[in-house]
Design an enzyme around this catalytic site. Sequence first.
Site: not given
Length: 398
Positions: A168-169, A183, A327-330
Amino acid sequence: MCKSELKGEKVKVKLWTDVDKVESSALQQLRNIASLPWVFKHVAVMPDVHYGKGATVGSVIAMKDAVAPAAVGVDIGCGMAAVLTNLTGNDLPDSLKEIRSEIEKNIPVGFSMHKRPVVEKLFKHGETYALAKSLFKQEFETLSERAKPLYERSLSQCGTLGGGNHFIELCLDTENRVWMMLHSGSRNIGKELAEFHIHRARKLAHNELLPDRDLAVFLSGTVEMEEYRRDLFWAQRYAYLNRLTMIELYFEALKKFFPQIQEVSRVICHHNYVSEETHFGEDVVVTRKGAISAKKGEFGIIPGSMGTRSFIVKGLGNPESFESASHGAGRRMSRGEAKRKFTESDLLEQTKGVECRKDTGVLDEIPGAYKDIHDVIEAQKDLVEVVSELRQVLCVKG
């Protein structure tokens, strides 16, 4: 356009990254996927690609009349939510420690759950309550036997974060606007249903000669496929409900500090899921494991790692990626490798300026264990356009 290709036994593998940047174990997985007789057209591979159980994380697989449960993963419906608020960075106090504590009090993390279910308390009307009522009061009894003992637990875990890379951010964009972001996935019940069906698929006769039994499929028109679809789509909607519930709990926490807070807009998306779609003129079953839908004009979320940047994007509808994006940086290294390579001092340095846990319990989530999010975004300029760039100022981890 894709940067490189692999030749598979049945179809090509198109990668939005250089082949030499992908670990050999993931490349072998991709070759295995590309040898399946049901795979349609090609396999699309996102720039955040890395090795995963069964199927590669960052892969988009379209199949004709079949679906591989492991190509979805065990966290069915895992995904993101981002809410733009009316607050600005000027509204935030110098220290966000009390705010983080209040969020952690409202939303259980890790293996924890609510002592009493929160869904009915929070929602007496609207989409969220209607969805909760449908999932638990009307549909739960139709699920596979594996789900039956999990009714109370799944109720109590609705509105909880989980662990691992879930977060959570609180973020600021380049215009100094405050965003809430999270997420999460389908918690224990999604995992249990996924594992139940993966094991069931492995035992089917048509899967005996596959290069990897984790890629076992269900075939259209069979009882096994219909029962998987029923449980799968239930779990995807449960994951969505989980995010909706956490958004409300998150607002509840922030209102104690900012009574004036209001929602301006929101984006919610899955990135581990199945969708029945039409591509290249054919009806196919698409699995996105570590990938988001990026239809033309569709909003999505591509988060970075703890302490880096995240992006709100808009899809360009590229047909070659089956209208998908990363979906993100990975991850660029395993959790074990990250714990061996980095220290608590490294974590302190790499999360400077972010109110978050800075202990060895989250060392495997250090930004250095992930790929550079800016490189990942640059590699998919033909898949999405950036709408907002966010930086984290607060992060809650399980």
